[in-house]
Design a protein around this motif. Structure first.
Motif, PDB file in Angstrom:
ATOM      1  N   PRO A 155       0.901  -1.248   0.002  1.00  0.00           N
ATOM      2  CA  PRO A 155       0.222  -0.055   0.071  1.00  0.00           C
ATOM      3  C   PRO A 155       0.760   1.291   0.083  1.00  0.00           C
ATOM      4  O   PRO A 155       0.159   2.331   0.247  1.00  0.00           O
ATOM      5  CB  PRO A 155      -0.782   0.024   1.359  1.00  0.00           C
ATOM      6  CG  PRO A 155       0.178  -0.837   2.297  1.00  0.00           C
ATOM      7  CD  PRO A 155       0.766  -1.842   1.350  1.00  0.00           C
ATOM      8  N   PHE A 156       2.027   1.200  -0.423  1.00  0.00           N
ATOM      9  CA  PHE A 156       3.005   2.499  -0.274  1.00  0.00           C
ATOM     10  C   PHE A 156       3.483   2.715  -1.658  1.00  0.00           C
ATOM     11  O   PHE A 156       3.510   1.921  -2.379  1.00  0.00           O
ATOM     12  CB  PHE A 156       4.216   2.128   0.478  1.00  0.00           C
ATOM     13  CG  PHE A 156       3.846   1.748   2.067  1.00  0.00           C
ATOM     14  CD1 PHE A 156       3.356   2.918   2.803  1.00  0.00           C
ATOM     15  CD2 PHE A 156       3.567   0.539   2.246  1.00  0.00           C
ATOM     16  CE1 PHE A 156       3.372   2.417   4.127  1.00  0.00           C
ATOM     17  CE2 PHE A 156       3.334   0.281   3.824  1.00  0.00           C
ATOM     18  CZ  PHE A 156       3.189   1.185   4.552  1.00  0.00           C
ATOM     19  N   ARG A 157       3.888   3.949  -1.879  1.00  0.00           N
ATOM     20  CA  ARG A 157       4.253   4.347  -3.177  1.00  0.00           C
ATOM     21  C   ARG A 157       5.480   5.540  -2.907  1.00  0.00           C
ATOM     22  O   ARG A 157       5.441   6.140  -1.670  1.00  0.00           O
ATOM     23  CB  ARG A 157       3.315   4.926  -4.130  1.00  0.00           C
ATOM     24  CG  ARG A 157       2.666   6.097  -3.838  1.00  0.00           C
ATOM     25  CD  ARG A 157       1.486   6.582  -4.805  1.00  0.00           C
ATOM     26  NE  ARG A 157       0.844   7.851  -4.215  1.00  0.00           N
ATOM     27  CZ  ARG A 157       1.068   8.933  -4.272  1.00  0.00           C
ATOM     28  NH1 ARG A 157       2.407   9.374  -4.794  1.00  0.00           N
ATOM     29  NH2 ARG A 157       0.255   9.907  -3.759  1.00  0.00           N
ATOM     30  N   VAL A 158       6.158   5.958  -3.851  1.00  0.00           N
ATOM     31  CA  VAL A 158       7.054   7.168  -3.685  1.00  0.00           C
ATOM     32  C   VAL A 158       6.787   8.132  -4.716  1.00  0.00           C
ATOM     33  O   VAL A 158       6.474   7.645  -5.957  1.00  0.00           O
ATOM     34  CB  VAL A 158       8.560   6.510  -3.869  1.00  0.00           C
ATOM     35  CG1 VAL A 158       9.072   5.888  -5.203  1.00  0.00           C
ATOM     36  CG2 VAL A 158       9.451   7.575  -3.491  1.00  0.00           C
ATOM     37  N   ALA A 163      -5.921   3.050   2.719  1.00  0.00           N
ATOM     38  CA  ALA A 163      -5.954   2.794   4.088  1.00  0.00           C
ATOM     39  C   ALA A 163      -5.142   1.778   4.579  1.00  0.00           C
ATOM     40  O   ALA A 163      -5.328   0.680   3.701  1.00  0.00           O
ATOM     41  CB  ALA A 163      -7.339   3.004   4.629  1.00  0.00           C
ATOM     42  N   LEU A 164      -4.463   1.750   5.708  1.00  0.00           N
ATOM     43  CA  LEU A 164      -3.848   0.354   5.796  1.00  0.00           C
ATOM     44  C   LEU A 164      -4.755  -0.462   6.705  1.00  0.00           C
ATOM     45  O   LEU A 164      -5.844  -0.158   7.166  1.00  0.00           O
ATOM     46  CB  LEU A 164      -2.722   0.848   6.889  1.00  0.00           C
ATOM     47  CG  LEU A 164      -1.682   1.621   6.365  1.00  0.00           C
ATOM     48  CD1 LEU A 164      -0.476   1.887   7.369  1.00  0.00           C
ATOM     49  CD2 LEU A 164      -0.988   1.124   5.062  1.00  0.00           C
ATOM     50  N   ASP A 221      -2.104  -6.097   5.809  1.00  0.00           N
ATOM     51  CA  ASP A 221      -0.846  -6.062   5.088  1.00  0.00           C
ATOM     52  C   ASP A 221       0.395  -6.168   5.831  1.00  0.00           C
ATOM     53  O   ASP A 221       1.501  -6.034   5.313  1.00  0.00           O
ATOM     54  CB  ASP A 221      -0.813  -4.296   5.058  1.00  0.00           C
ATOM     55  CG  ASP A 221      -1.923  -3.605   4.087  1.00  0.00           C
ATOM     56  OD1 ASP A 221      -2.271  -4.349   3.286  1.00  0.00           O
ATOM     57  OD2 ASP A 221      -2.301  -2.383   4.374  1.00  0.00           O
ATOM     58  N   GLY A 222       0.151  -7.061   7.135  1.00  0.00           N
ATOM     59  CA  GLY A 222       1.184  -7.601   7.778  1.00  0.00           C
ATOM     60  C   GLY A 222       1.846  -6.575   8.835  1.00  0.00           C
ATOM     61  O   GLY A 222       1.567  -5.258   8.608  1.00  0.00           O
ATOM     62  N   PRO A 223       2.683  -6.992   9.593  1.00  0.00           N
ATOM     63  CA  PRO A 223       3.180  -6.377  10.586  1.00  0.00           C
ATOM     64  C   PRO A 223       4.338  -5.231   9.905  1.00  0.00           C
ATOM     65  O   PRO A 223       4.968  -4.375  11.069  1.00  0.00           O
ATOM     66  CB  PRO A 223       3.833  -7.115  11.574  1.00  0.00           C
ATOM     67  CG  PRO A 223       4.281  -8.466  10.895  1.00  0.00           C
ATOM     68  CD  PRO A 223       2.996  -8.369   9.694  1.00  0.00           C
TER      69      PRO A 223
END
Length: 804
Positions: A618-621, A633-634, A638-640
Motif C-alpha cells: 500500500p505504499f508508493r514514492v 488505508a492500511l 498488510d502484515g506487521p
C-alpha cells in the motif's frame, strides 16, 4: 742666406712630390712579390698588410679577404701577422708553360671603408726539370760509302724550364768516326747534327753505339741522354737532298682540313732506282704532330688533317725525310717550322664571386654585391674584353683593375616589391667578329623584421567535455607572418595568469612550434565552467614582434556523479524500522527520500521509484519529490512490517543510480518515523524521527522559497548590460540534526551582470535539486555549483544563496 732658404723650399717640394707619389701607389693597391716555384707550404712571400698600409689588428674587423683570379688558393694570409705565405704547391710549368713571365694576380678586399688592392706574385723558375729526349734509343743506318763530313740531323732534348735553366748544351761520347755539330738558329732553337769525320768500314765495325748527353744551365745542372745506334750499310752512295734545310710557313689556327701547308722537294744525284725518292715523317716525331698534319709520300705535300689551337701551341716543328729506293736506301732530312696565327675563336670567360649570400633590403647604395673577373685566351684585340649589365636594374658595374669589376648597388631595393634579382653580366671581346659570353647571378634581397605575427580571428572558442584525459588536444591556434626565415618563425606561449589558487599553466599548455593546445589535467565542470586565456605568438626576429589572441574554453558537464542519498526526518538517529500507524489513510506521508547529484542540468535531475513495484504493497514514492506515502488505508492484512527498496536515478546518458532501503512497521499508535536509507550493498543508515523541528524547518524553507521567487521576478524585470565574470561571496545555509541553522562564508565564482547585484540560487528542498543563475536579459538558467558539496555531509541541506 737667401740661397739656403731657396734650396730648403725646393727640397720640401721634392719631398712632397715623393710622398704624393707614394700615397698614389698605396691607394692604387699595386703590390708585387716574387716567389720561387716548388716553395713549400708556409713559405714567406711578403708582409702584405704592412705593404698595403693596413693595420694588422684591423684585418678581422674590416673583413679582410683575398680572391685569386680563376685559380686555386695558392696563397694565404695570416690574419694575426698580415704575412702572405704559400698555401699550396706552385708549379710554374703547370701554371704558365713556356711563358717567360708567370704571375698570379690576387685581389685584396677590406671593408669599413671598402678598399680593393691588387697584388701580383711572380712565380720564379727553378731548375726542377731535367732535359729529356723523346726516345731512349735512336737508330741510324749509314752506308759505308758516305764520305766524311756527311751530316745527320738529330732531335734535340726539351726542357720544361725557362731562361738559363732551359739553355741546353750537348756532349757526344768519344768516337773516332763521329763528332757533334750544334748550330744555333735563335735563342729557342738549336740544330743538332751528327757529322761523319772518318769514313766507315762495315767489315771492320758494323755497328757504332754513342751516348748523346744534354745538360741545362741550371745550378746544379740536370742532364738527360739518348743512346745512338748507328748501323753501317753498304750500298747507295748519294742520299736525297732537300732544296731547303728548314722550311718556314704560317697558318691560321682555324685552317680547314686538307689545307696545303708545304710541298717538299728533294733530289738524289744517283741514277735509276737509287734516284727515285719518297717522303715520310721522321719516326721520332711525336704522334700529336702526326695527328694534325699528313704527308703524301709521293708528292711531298704536307696538308692539315687535324685541329690546330693557337692557345695550346703556336708553333710546330715537323721533321721530314726523303728516302731513295736503292737497295740500300739513303735518307735525306729537313725540318718544317709551322707558325700558328691566332683567330678570335675563344669566347670570354666570366668568374663571379658573390660577397654575401643576401643583400638586406635596407642596404645603402654603393654596397658591393659581387666581384667579377673576365679573361679571354685569345691575344691582341681578340683578348680585350668589356663587361656590361642590363640598364633597368638597381645595380651597376664599377671597373677596379684590368679585367676586374665590382657589382654594386645603385639604388635602394624593397624585398616586398622584388624579392630577388637575376643579373645577367655580358662580357664581349674586341675581335672581328666579336664574341660574347654571359653569366647570371641571383641576388636575393634579405628581409627585415617589420611584420608582427597575426591570427586569422580575434577569439577562439572551444567546447570540451569534462573528465578529458591528461594531455588531450583541445584546439590549434595558428598565426602567420609575411616575413621570411627567422623573422617569420612563430613560437607560441600562454600569457600566464592565476585561475583561482592555481596558475594557468597547471591547466593547459601550448606547443611552442605547432600551436597545439593541450589539457594538462582532467577538467571538472563542477569546479570550472569557463576558462579564458590569451595565447601570444612571437617571431624570432631581432627585435622580435608579437601578437595575441583570446581563447575561450567552455567545459561541458558529463554525468560523472551518481545521486547521493541523505537520511532525513529523524531527530534521534537511532536505528530501527519506521513506525506507521494503522490508522493512516490514503495519501499519508510516511517519510521522504532526500538525494542530491553534483552534476547539473539533466544529469542532476533525479527520479524516485520503487525497485520492485509488486512488493510495495500500500505504499508508493513520489517520482520527483521522494516522498513515501500510502496509496490506501492500511489494514491488518498488510502484515506487521514492510520493506521498500527505493531506486534514485538521474537523467544522464548513461543514467547513474543509488538505492535506499526503508523498513516500515505497522503499529496501533502513531510515532515518529524511523527509516534507513543506504546505497545497495551498504550498511544500515540511521533512522531519523519526524519531529516538530522538522516542521518548523520546512515552514522556514517554504517562506524562504517564496522570498527567492519574489526576488527572481524583480531581477528578471530589471535589464542589465553584458555579462562579466568576477569574484563574489557565497553564503551557505544549512540545517543541523536538531534543526538549528549554521552559516559558512566561502569564496566562489559569481556572475556579475554589469553593475547590478549578482544573484545565484541553489535550492534543494524542492522535489528536485535546482540551481539558478541569472544570465543576460533577465533570464535564469539551471546550473550546477561546487557549493553543493559544502552541505553534503549535513543531515538537511536547505539551500545555497550567492550574494555579493
Amino acid at each position: 742666406m737667401a740661397v739656403f732658404r731657396r734650396d730648403s723650399l725646393v727640397t720640401k717640394q721634392l719631398l712632397r712630390l715623393v710622398l704624393l707619389h707614394t700615397a698614389w701607389e698605396v691607394g692604387s693597391g699595386q703590390v708585387r712579390y716574387s716567389v720561387p716555384e716548388e716553395s713549400k707550404h708556409g713559405t714567406f712571400v711578403g708582409r702584405l698588410a704592412q705593404d698595403l698600409g693596413l693595420e694588422v689588428a684591423e684585418l678581422v674587423s674590416r673583413m679582410f679577404r683575398m680572391v685569386s683570379s680563376g685559380r686555386r688558393d695558392y696563397f694565404e694570409v695570416n690574419l694575426q701577422s698580415g704575412v702572405l705565405f704559400v698555401n699550396s704547391r706552385l708549379d710554374r710549368e703547370e701554371l704558365c708553360g713556356q711563358s717567360p713571365l708567370c704571375a698570379i694576380d690576387l685581389e685584396v678586399i677590406v671593408d669599413k671603408p671598402l678598399r680593393i688592392f691588387h697584388v701580383e706574385v711572380e712565380i720564379q723558375d727553378i731548375n726542377d726539370n731535367a732535359p729529356a729526349f723523346s726516345v731512349n734509343e735512336d737508330s741510324f743506318i749509314i752506308a759505308e760509302s758516305r764520305p766524311p763530313d756527311s751530316r745527320f740531323p738529330l732531335e734535340g732534348a726539351s726542357d720544361a724550364d725557362i731562361g738559363t735553366n732551359s739553355l741546353l748544351t750537348y756532349k757526344l761520347s768519344p768516337s773516332e768516326h763521329f763528332t757533334l755539330d750544334v748550330q744555333r738558329k735563335n735563342d729557342q732553337s738549336k740544330s743538332l747534327v751528327l757529322v761523319l769525320k772518318k769514313a766507315l768500314d762495315r767489315e771492320e765495325t758494323p755497328e757504332h753505339r754513342l751516348l748523346l748527353t744534354a745538360s741545362d744551365g741550371g745550378k746544379p745542372e740536370l742532364t738527360g741522354s739518348v743512346q745512338l745506334v748507328i748501323t753501317v750499310l753498304d750500298a747507295n752512295d748519294n742520299a736525297p737532298v732537300f732544296d731547303k734545310s728548314v722550311y718556314e710557313v704560317s697558318l691560321y689556327e682555324n685552317a680547314p682540313n686538307s689545307t696545303l701547308v708545304m710541298k717538299l722537294n728533294a733530289t738524289d744525284l744517283d741514277e735509276g732506282i737509287n734516284k727515285d725518292v719518297f717522303y715520310s715523317f721522321n719516326n721520332r716525331m711525336s704522334t700529336k704532330i702526326k695527328d694534325i698534319f699528313s704527308l703524301d709520300i709521293n708528292t711531298g705535300e704536307i696538308r692539315v688533317k687535324g685541329n690546330m689551337d693557337f692557345e695550346s701551341q703556336n708553333t710546330y716543328e715537323i721533321q721530314v725525310e726523303a728516302v731513295d729506293k736503292g737497295h740500300s736506301p739513303l735518307v735525306g732530312h729537313s725540318k718544317v717550322l709551322v707558325e700558328v696565327l691566332d683567330v678570335n675563336d675563344n669566347i670570354p670567360q666570366l668568374a663571379v664571386t658573390p660577397l654575401s649570400l643576401q643583400v638586406p633590403e635596407d642596404a645603402p647604395p654603393g654596397t658591393v654585391v659581387a666581384l667579377i673577373s673576365v679573361s679571354d685566351r685569345d691575344s691582341g684585340d681578340n683578348g680585350k674584353v668589356t663587361c656590361s649589365i642590363a640598364p633597368d636594374q638597381p645595380f651597376r658595374l664599377v671597373s677596379t683593375f684590368k679585367n676586374y669589376h665590382s657589382l654594386v648597388l645603385a639604388e635602394a631595393v624593397d624585398r616586398e616589391r622584388v624579392s630577388e634579382y637575376k643579373i645577367v653580366v655580358t662580357a664581349r671581346d674586341e675581335g672581328a667578329p666579336s664574341l660574347s659570353a654571359s653569366s647570371s647571378i641571383l641576388v636575393p634581397i634579405a628581409d627585415v623584421n617589420d611584420n608582427a605575427p597575426a591570427f586569422p580571428q580575434p577569439v577562439y572558442t572551444v567546447f570540451v567535455k569534462e573528465n578529458n584525459p591528461p594531455g588531450a588536444h583541445l584546439l590549434t591556434v595558428s598565426a602567420s607572418d609575411p616575413d621570411l626565415r627567422e623573422n617569420a618563425f612563430v613560437s607560441y606561449s600562454v600569457v600566464e595568469r592565476s585561475v583561482g589558487e592555481q596558475p594557468l599553466s597547471s591547466y593547459i599548455s601550448v606547443h611552442s612550434e605547432s600551436g597545439h593546445i593541450y589539457a594538462l589535467q582532467p577538467l571538472d565542470y563542477e569546479e570550472l565552467q569557463v576558462l579564458q586565456f590569451q595565447v601570444s605568438a612571437r617571431d624570432a626576429g631581432l627585435p622580435s614582434l608579437c601578437g595575441n589572441v583570446t581563447v575561450q574554453l567552455f567545459v561541458l558537464d558529463a554525468n560523472d556523479n551518481a545521486p547521493a542519498v541523505s537520511p532525513a526526518g529523524s531527530v534521534r538517529g537511532s536505528p530501527g524500522p519506521e513506525l506507521v500507524p494503522l490508522s493512516a489513510g490514503a495519501g499519508h506521508v510516511v517519510g521522504k527520500i532526500r538525494a542530491v547529484d553534483a552534476d547539473s542540468g539533466y544529469n542532476a535531475w533525479l527520479r524516485y521509484e520503487v525497485q520492485e513495484p509488486g512488493a510495495a504493497g500500500p505504499f508508493r514514492v513520489g517520482v520527483y519529490s521522494g516522498e513515501i506515502s500510502t496509496t490506501r488505508a492500511l489494514e491488518e492484512a498488510d502484515g506487521p512490517s514492510q520493506r521498500l527498496v527505493i531506486l534514485v536515478k538521474d537523467h544522464g546518458e548513461p543514467a547513474l543510480s543509488a538505492t535506499a532501503t526503508v523498513s516500515l512497521s505497522l503499529v496501533e499508535s502513531p510515532q515518529a518515523v524511523k527509516w534507513d536509507s543506504r546505497p545497495r550493498g551498504g550498511s544500515e543508515g540511521p533512522l531519523i524521527d519526524m519531529n516538530v523541528s522538522l516542521m518548523i524547518a520546512i515552514c522556514s524553507v517554504s517562506g524562504l522559497f517564496v522570498l527567492v521567487i519574489v526576488v527572481y521576478v524583480g531581477l528578471r524585470c530589471h535589464p542589465g548590460p553584458e555579462v562579466m565574470c568576477g569574484p563574489g561571496k557565497a553564503t551557505v545555509v544549512c540545517a543541523s540534526e536538531v534543526g538549528s541553522w549554521s552559516y559558512s562564508q566561502r569564496r566562489a565564482g559569481a556572475c556579475v551582470q554589469g553593475k547590478a547585484q549578482p544573484r545565484m540560487i541553489s535550492w534543494f528542498s524542492a522535489p528536485t535539486s535546482l540551481t539558478l543563475q541569472r544570465t543576460g536579459r533577465g533570464r535564469w538558467n539551471p546550473i550546477s555549483h561546487q557549493m553543493r558539496k559544502e552541505c553534503q555531509n549535513n543531515p538537511i541541506l536547505i539551500g545555497v544563496i550567492l550574494l555579493p
